[in-house]
Scaffold this motif. Structure first.
Motif, mmCIF file in Angstrom:
data_model
loop_
_atom_site.group_PDB
_atom_site.id
_atom_site.type_symbol
_atom_site.label_atom_id
_atom_site.label_comp_id
_atom_site.label_asym_id
_atom_site.label_seq_id
_atom_site.Cartn_x
_atom_site.Cartn_y
_atom_site.Cartn_z
ATOM 1 N N TYR A 65 -24.396 -12.205 7.217
ATOM 2 C CA TYR A 65 -23.514 -12.814 8.216
ATOM 3 C C TYR A 65 -24.413 -13.172 9.390
ATOM 4 O O TYR A 65 -24.890 -12.308 10.117
ATOM 5 C CB TYR A 65 -22.459 -11.770 8.593
ATOM 6 N N GLY B 286 -22.549 -15.083 13.268
ATOM 7 C CA GLY B 286 -21.100 -15.268 13.184
ATOM 8 C C GLY B 286 -20.624 -16.109 12.022
ATOM 9 O O GLY B 286 -19.461 -16.493 11.980
ATOM 10 N N GLU C 128 -25.895 -9.625 10.278
ATOM 11 C CA GLU C 128 -25.039 -8.467 9.969
ATOM 12 C C GLU C 128 -24.709 -8.471 8.480
ATOM 13 O O GLU C 128 -24.744 -9.514 7.837
ATOM 14 C CB GLU C 128 -23.731 -8.566 10.774
ATOM 15 N N LYS D 241 -10.751 -13.351 8.669
ATOM 16 C CA LYS D 241 -10.508 -12.375 9.738
ATOM 17 C C LYS D 241 -9.769 -11.165 9.190
ATOM 18 O O LYS D 241 -9.731 -10.118 9.825
ATOM 19 C CB LYS D 241 -9.746 -13.026 10.886
ATOM 20 N N THR E 159 -5.786 -19.132 7.159
ATOM 21 C CA THR E 159 -6.623 -19.542 8.284
ATOM 22 C C THR E 159 -7.682 -20.554 7.856
ATOM 23 O O THR E 159 -8.102 -21.388 8.637
ATOM 24 C CB THR E 159 -7.309 -18.290 8.896
ATOM 25 N N GLU F 110 -16.371 -21.569 4.623
ATOM 26 C CA GLU F 110 -17.645 -20.892 4.409
ATOM 27 C C GLU F 110 -18.056 -20.784 2.944
ATOM 28 O O GLU F 110 -19.153 -20.334 2.645
ATOM 29 C CB GLU F 110 -17.602 -19.483 5.020
ATOM 30 N N ASN G 150 -4.327 -5.864 7.565
ATOM 31 C CA ASN G 150 -5.479 -6.742 7.781
ATOM 32 C C ASN G 150 -6.530 -6.087 8.669
ATOM 33 O O ASN G 150 -7.726 -6.216 8.432
ATOM 34 C CB ASN G 150 -5.025 -8.057 8.415
ATOM 35 N N ALA H 102 -8.399 -3.566 6.707
ATOM 36 C CA ALA H 102 -9.300 -4.120 5.690
ATOM 37 C C ALA H 102 -10.705 -4.333 6.234
ATOM 38 O O ALA H 102 -11.638 -4.582 5.467
ATOM 39 C CB ALA H 102 -8.742 -5.432 5.157
ATOM 40 N N ARG H 103 -10.866 -4.270 7.555
ATOM 41 C CA ARG H 103 -12.221 -4.398 8.118
ATOM 42 C C ARG H 103 -12.411 -3.318 9.172
ATOM 43 O O ARG H 103 -12.272 -3.575 10.365
ATOM 44 C CB ARG H 103 -12.451 -5.794 8.697
ATOM 45 N N PRO H 104 -12.720 -2.104 8.714
ATOM 46 C CA PRO H 104 -12.820 -0.994 9.665
ATOM 47 C C PRO H 104 -13.982 -1.152 10.647
ATOM 48 O O PRO H 104 -13.870 -0.722 11.788
ATOM 49 C CB PRO H 104 -13.025 0.239 8.783
ATOM 50 N N VAL H 105 -15.077 -1.745 10.195
ATOM 51 C CA VAL H 105 -16.197 -1.998 11.118
ATOM 52 C C VAL H 105 -16.191 -3.489 11.433
ATOM 53 O O VAL H 105 -16.286 -4.319 10.536
ATOM 54 C CB VAL H 105 -17.547 -1.595 10.482
ATOM 55 N N TYR I 282 -17.399 -7.166 13.203
ATOM 56 C CA TYR I 282 -18.669 -7.861 13.461
ATOM 57 C C TYR I 282 -18.975 -7.809 14.950
ATOM 58 O O TYR I 282 -18.060 -7.763 15.771
ATOM 59 C CB TYR I 282 -18.567 -9.328 13.040
ATOM 60 N N VAL I 283 -20.258 -7.855 15.257
ATOM 61 C CA VAL I 283 -20.660 -7.910 16.650
ATOM 62 C C VAL I 283 -20.576 -9.347 17.146
ATOM 63 O O VAL I 283 -20.061 -9.633 18.220
ATOM 64 C CB VAL I 283 -22.094 -7.358 16.804
ATOM 65 N N LYS I 284 -21.056 -10.244 16.324
ATOM 66 C CA LYS I 284 -20.988 -11.664 16.671
ATOM 67 C C LYS I 284 -19.597 -12.174 16.281
ATOM 68 O O LYS I 284 -19.150 -11.962 15.145
ATOM 69 C CB LYS I 284 -22.037 -12.437 15.871
ATOM 70 N N THR I 285 -18.939 -12.871 17.171
ATOM 71 C CA THR I 285 -17.619 -13.397 16.810
ATOM 72 C C THR I 285 -17.758 -14.523 15.802
ATOM 73 O O THR I 285 -18.766 -15.228 15.775
ATOM 74 C CB THR I 285 -16.879 -13.928 18.044
ATOM 75 N N ASN I 286 -16.721 -14.647 15.040
ATOM 76 C CA ASN I 286 -16.755 -15.617 13.946
ATOM 77 C C ASN I 286 -16.791 -17.057 14.465
ATOM 78 O O ASN I 286 -16.074 -17.416 15.382
ATOM 79 C CB ASN I 286 -15.518 -15.398 13.072
ATOM 80 N N HIS I 287 -17.670 -17.847 13.835
ATOM 81 C CA HIS I 287 -17.790 -19.255 14.226
ATOM 82 C C HIS I 287 -17.365 -20.201 13.124
ATOM 83 O O HIS I 287 -17.722 -21.370 13.132
ATOM 84 C CB HIS I 287 -19.238 -19.561 14.623
ATOM 85 N N SER I 288 -16.637 -19.662 12.148
ATOM 86 C CA SER I 288 -16.247 -20.526 11.039
ATOM 87 C C SER I 288 -15.239 -21.570 11.512
ATOM 88 O O SER I 288 -14.452 -21.320 12.424
ATOM 89 C CB SER I 288 -15.609 -19.692 9.933
ATOM 90 N N GLN I 289 -15.301 -22.710 10.858
ATOM 91 C CA GLN I 289 -14.339 -23.781 11.106
ATOM 92 C C GLN I 289 -12.982 -23.337 10.564
ATOM 93 O O GLN I 289 -12.803 -23.204 9.363
ATOM 94 C CB GLN I 289 -14.766 -25.038 10.335
ATOM 95 N N THR I 290 -12.025 -23.097 11.437
ATOM 96 C CA THR I 290 -10.724 -22.666 10.930
ATOM 97 C C THR I 290 -9.627 -23.317 11.733
ATOM 98 O O THR I 290 -9.875 -23.921 12.769
ATOM 99 C CB THR I 290 -10.544 -21.148 11.105
ATOM 100 N N LYS J 21 -5.423 -17.934 13.961
ATOM 101 C CA LYS J 21 -6.091 -16.681 14.276
ATOM 102 C C LYS J 21 -5.256 -15.829 15.231
ATOM 103 O O LYS J 21 -5.523 -14.657 15.403
ATOM 104 C CB LYS J 21 -7.441 -16.959 14.939
#
Lengths: 646, 246, 220
Positions: B69, B72, B100, B170, B217, B223, C83, C86-89, C91-99, C104
């Motif tokens: 990752y 981001g 990451e 997400k 979403t 991706e 939801n 489903a992701r207990p840890v 990401y540090v960097k926020t998501n930059h995916s095209q959505t 969101k």
């Protein structure tokens, strides 16, 4: 030991039918009691494990990747051959057999190849039933395309991802058997040693790559489907993890190694561009269907192209040398791989190469785009063009691609008999791991065919001929001394590598080995170079065991250790390849000895002296291996100089 | 080119992880992202440190082994590629790059950037196949399949099981992965026979393994290195209703 | 069946169906609201209100409506908690995916709408039921016309209302197309149309609602 290839008697067309009619089988009740180990989950391994599971055997299957679906068969692009003759262009089982033998430069066993051609049609049926989305015509029927070394269209394909789709089919079948409990899967597990008890293969020692623990596994028979050893060259089209270690372990335990020097150098790869490079990317051979290969006729023009003073599109038609079309009018750009690769090397060595390094030739689609339109080309090769552009930042619709040969496949491998059994009873080798069907050169789209033929249709029969005699053999305890001994050997090898504690990384040695192999045991070989290579490899091996550095410990997830063990084996295998190449004083297929060529530079075979399979027996570390010869008899085919000119 | 790298390091599944900062210099723009990491690892080995563990194998974008990752985005800031096909020319000289591992409950970290994706295998094992045994099948041309259908099936079948869809989502949902397999097989006549059983079993397994739910979403589609479309998710939903409600 | 409604897709289908029903209800609600603007001293509006509060069919629909609200909210919260789990840890960097941007924030816009709903009920529905005292200026429990006018004369309330409507627009922007996708309706020709209608709907409906306080505040 006398090599017994166990080829059934009778006419060629009847051998396999007769074999199956008379072989021993194992009853369903006994199958449940028999355990089979399959190492590797590529096309051969996955299809074999799934089929053996379906038959009712207890199967354990191993792969070093995190999932069986990652095996490198997945990367095969072009297609799979079969003698279906759907296009009605004159194909037949015999013709596929003939083309394969001829393509292999008359160094493969007739009976094996004929059987391969026979079962080729079943493979397509099987894969379609599994839901493999092969390319289709508008009519809804399957489409075929042509490939190197054949004058018919017999290649089935699924865009540029045929290997992927076939592997996912086999992976599906395997997953089904895992779901049913017939097959047990061990991912991220690597074989480290073979266990031989009373002369028979009875199990393996593995390392759990996540925890580093060594584990013992029993099997009434062991099947190696561990692929080829092209990574001995460091740079190759193989995956980073592809290795020859399982084969070397078997070799050290007494399995003979067949024709180790037969290496296929694939003509259409993206050229090397830097020292940091980790692998070479193949551009499917199917590109040669519509692409035309050329270099400039004039050395000065080539020089300007290399320096970037001139663009390839500036070179006029009459100044281009379409050297394959010139030399081989009958097959043109579709000559077999070894021929195309050597021709490219010949041009580049003569000073006509292009690209910044001078080690590249053009593969030009401008004619095809003019003739068929960009849309058709996009449909046929869109994903390949896109891949090329991503890597090189050049648009192949506008400027010709640059390609150069790269190590791709190893025809050599563990010696097996007609039943695919090695010289160790109960140890089988299938797919690229064995030496069997491609002789000295493999034709395009035949590797997938062989892998699946072995796994789906051949091994599940022939292994029963052996296991029928094992029904009274109980499952051995892995506490037996032979298991303990094999585990100790594996552990000692690991400890020895850590004990070196030198100063250089595994990769640095691997790269040096690769350079030696490419320079002296590559596309063109000669006595002097091979002798030198053997010395250099021996010296490098010594240095390796004095100076390699592996960080971390054995009991953890440690990719450097994995690499170190594999490279240690490559350092022995490379030498074996050079020894074999040195002994074979002829040119055939992928093995080209500069001393043995026709006046116009074609491979010159010596059928009088070398029409045999070279099977090497291990005689100990740093000892010369012993050569055994399996003579090749051609009864149904007339042995000729390969001719792709007319 | 020079880069500052912020990389997640974690000794094993149970260890507590942290970001470490590394510097690499003199990187060729033509070099792939993984080759850049190779060079960093070579440096680390020279310093007798443990190199960074990351999954990789074929390095030509088809095995689905590589992950990461990057700043981001799963597989980094290019579309339709895996990390091994991402080239350093896509980055700015001097840039700081955050790396990451895939983050999802169903994909626990094994070491550093390596995660366990066996959950995907388990979903396939639940029913992602046509249960045909070897042999005893009709001739390959016995069932004509319209080209359009075959192409659509192929579009879905291209999935390489890398897990970028889960990583990008997400909700860490595996819907695109499951939908790709359900679609591939549901589109073909051979796959129809077991279609109902298959979709129910695969969805149940997906839910059981702790993946999140789909909120349409579209990050997965954006991706996916093979550009698999979320129309497949709609198709799976249809298949699921058909299977559950009829 | 229980299995179906417990599955992720089953829950999503409930979300979609309830959501679409609520979206249709908004049209009815808006068309009645717009009668406030008719220059007849609230006569038509009051008539509509009386019809809505007395008709048997509408009473039945009301049960469905509340049921839908409840299920949409409960399922929404359950799905969201799953939801997050489903992701207990993170990401540090926020998501930059095209959505799709608004997708969101469905849980956030949804919860804000829920708060609005409570205020809205306090102001109208609970008054009707007699749970809340009749506000000043209104003559009786069903005198919605005067309640509306009085509330909207308050600029603070009106602007808050308008802001809530904008956020509802955000929610609807993703809602319509998402509901169709969840129902499995994704088609190369029709989906772009659905998306267009969804966006138009997400703009027009909140605009219609927001226009009323704006008009009452400045032009009434």
């Amino acid at each position: 030991m006398e090599l017994n290839s166990k080829i059934p008697s009778g006419p060629l067309e009847q051998k396999w039918t007769q074999y199956r009619a008379h072989q021993h089988l194992v009853s369903p009740a006994n199958k449940r009691k028999l355990e089979i180990i399959v190492v590797g989950t590529g096309l051969a391994g996955a299809s074999a494990a799934a089929t053996l599971g379906e038959l009712g055997f207890k199967v354990k299957v191993f792969c070093f990747q995190d999932s069986p679906r990652r095996a490198h068969s997945i990367a095969a692009q072009g297609g799979i051959n079969a003698a279906k003759n759907y296009p009605n262009d004159g194909d037949s089982i015999y013709r596929l057999f003939y083309d394969t033998i001829k393509g292999g430069d008359y160094r493969a066993r007739e009976a094996n190849v004929y059987r391969l051609a026979e079962v080729s049609n079943c493979i397509i049926d099987q894969c379609v039933a599994q839901g493999v989305p092969f390319a289709r015509e508008y009519s809804g029927y399957l489409e075929n395309r042509s490939f190197g070394g054949a004058q018919v269209s017999r290649t089935f394909y699924a865009r540029g991802q045929t290997g992927q789709q076939l592997l996912l089919g086999a992976y599906g079948a395997l997953s089904h058997q895992i779901h049913l409990g017939n097959v047990k899967l061990f991912p991220r597990t690597e074989m480290l040693n073979l266990v031989v008890i009373d002369g028979k293969a009875r199990g393996i020692i593995t390392r759990n790559l996540v925890t580093g623990e060594l584990e013992r596994h029993f099997g009434h028979a062991v099947v190696l489907a561990t692929g080829g050893y092209g990574n001995v060259f460091f740079l190759s089209t193989n995956a980073m993890g592809s290795n020859g270690s399982a084969a070397m372990q078997a070799y050290r335990k007494g399995a003979y190694f067949g024709n180790p020097c037969y290496t296929q150098i694939h003509p259409t790869c993206i050229p090397v561009h830097g020292d940091y490079q980790s692998k070479l990317t193949l551009m499917s051979e199917s590109l040669r269907n519509d692409g035309r290969i050329w270099v400039p006729k004039d050395k000065e023009v080539a020089e300007k192209l290399r320096k970037g003073l001139l663009k390839p599109t500036d070179v006029k038609e009459e100044d281009r040398d379409y050297y394959l079309e010139r030399r081989y009018p009958a097959f043109g750009n579709l000559v077999p791989r070894d021929v195309a690769s050597r021709a490219a090397k010949e041009r580049c060595d003569a000073g006509y190469g292009v690209g910044s390094t001078g080690l590249a030739v053009y593969l030009d689609f401008s004619d095809a785009i003019k003739r068929l339109g960009r849309k058709v080309i996009e449909e046929r090769y869109g994903n390949l063009f896109q891949m090329y552009e991503k890597i090189t930042a050049e648009n192949p619709y506008e400027t010709p691609m640059m390609i150069y040969p790269a190590t791709h496949y190893t025809m050599g491998g563990l010696w097996v008999d007609y039943e695919l059994m090695t010289t160790i009873p109960g140890l089988y080798a299938i797919g690229e791991a064995n030496f069997s069907d491609h002789g000295a050169n493999r034709l395009g789209a035949s590797a997938l065919m062989q892998g699946l033929a072995d796994g789906y249709f051949i091994l599940p029969y022939t292994i029963q001929n052996y296991l029928a005699h094992e029904i009274r053999t109980p499952s051995f305890s892995t506490e037996m001394s032979e298991f303990a001994e094999a585990e100790r050997e594996a552990r000692e090898r690991i400890d020895a590598i850590f004990a070196v504690n030198g100063n250089h990384s595994v990769d640095s040695f691997h790269k040096r080995l690769g350079h030696i192999m490419w320079d002296y045991v590559g596309m063109a070989r000669n006595r002097e170079g091979l002798t030198k290579a053997i010395e250099l490899i021996r010296a490098l091996r010594k240095e390796y065991w004095k100076d390699v550095y592996v960080p971390g410990s054995p009991y953890e997830f440690n990719p450097e250790l994995e690499k170190a063990l594999r490279v240690a084996d490559f350092l022995e295998l490379g030498e074996l390849m050079a020894i074999d190449a040195l002994h074979r004083e002829e040119s055939c297929g992928g093995h080209f000895r500069e001393e043995y060529q026709t006046p116009d530079g074609e491979a010159l075979r010596n059928d009088e002296q070398f029409a045999y399979v070279a099977a090497w027996e291990y005689k100990g570390q740093d000892q010369a291996p012993m050569l055994h010869k399996e003579p090749l008899h051609f009864e149904s085919i007339e042995v000729k100089q390969r001719n792709y000119k007319e | 080119m020079d880069f500052t790298l912020k990389i997640w390091r974690q000794e094993n599944a149970k260890a507590k992880g942290r970001f470490e900062t590394y510097h690499v210099t003199n990187i060729s723009p033509d070099c792939s992202f993984l080759e850049m990491l190779d060079q960093l690892n070579e440096q680390l080995i020279q310093q007798k440190q443990m190199p960074i563990c990351f999954d990789h194998d074929c390095r030509e974008g088809i095995c689905g082994m590589c992950s990461l990752y990057i700043n981001g985005r799963p597989h980094g800031n290019d579309t339709g590629v895996t990390t091994c096909q991402l080239h350093m020319r896509r980055f700015k000289d001097g840039e700081t790059i955050w790396i990451e591992p895939w983050r999802a409950k169903a994909f626990p970290v094994i070491r550093d950037l390596v995660v366990d994706r066996s959950a995907f295998d388990k979903i396939i094992q639940a029913g992602g196949y046509i249960s045909v045994s070897t042999g005893g099948v009709p001739d390959a041309n016995a069932i004509p399949i319209p080209k359009e259908k075959a192409e659509l099936a192929m579009d879905a079948a291209q999935c390489i099981g890398c897990g970028a869809c889960v990583a990008a989502c997400k909700n860490a949902s595996a819907m695109l992965f499951v939908a790709a397999k359900v679609s591939h097989l549901a589109l073909l006549p051979q796959g129809q026979v077991e279609a109902k059983r298959r979709v129910k079993a695969m969805v149940a397994k997906m839910d059981e393994l702790g993946f999140g739910n789909c909120t349409n979403t579209g990050a997965c589609e954006a991706e996916c290195p093979k550009e698999i479309k979320i129309t497949n998710i709609a198709r799976m939903n249809r298949e699921f209703y058909k299977a559950s409600l009829t | 069946m229980a299995k179906f409604f417990n599955s992720s897709i089953g829950k999503k289908l409930m979300m979609a169906l309830m959501g679409l029903f609520l979206a249709v209800f908004l049209v009815v609600h808006l068309s009645i609201n717009l009668l406030v603007l008719k220059n007849d001293g609230g006569e038509s509006y009051q008539k509509a209100v009386e019809f809505m509060t007395s008709n048997v069919l509408i009473k039945i629909m009301e049960v469905f409506l509340f049921g839908s609200f409840a299920l949409h909210i409960i399922y929404g919260i359950i799905l969201q908690i799953q939801n997050w789990l489903a992701r207990p840890v993170r990401y540090v960097k926020t998501n930059h995916s095209q959505t799709s941007f608004f997708s969101k924030y469905m849980i956030h816009t949804g919860l804000i709408i829920f708060i609005f709903l409570i205020i809205h009920f306090m102001n109208f529905y609970f008054v009707k039921l007699g749970w809340v005292a009749i506000p000043e200026g209104a003559t009786h429990r069903h005198d919605f016309y005067n309640m509306v006018i009085n509330l909207f004369k308050n600029p603070f309330y009106s602007w808050l209302y308008i802001i809530f409507m904008v956020l509802m627009g955000f929610h609807l922007h993703h809602a319509i197309q998402s509901a169709f996708q969840t129902m499995g309706w994704n088609h190369p020709i029709y989906t772009p149309i659905v998306k267009f209608i969804g966006v138009a709907y997400a703009i027009l409906i909140p605009l219609g609602f927001a226009f009323i306080p704006f008009y009452v505040l400045y032009f009434f």
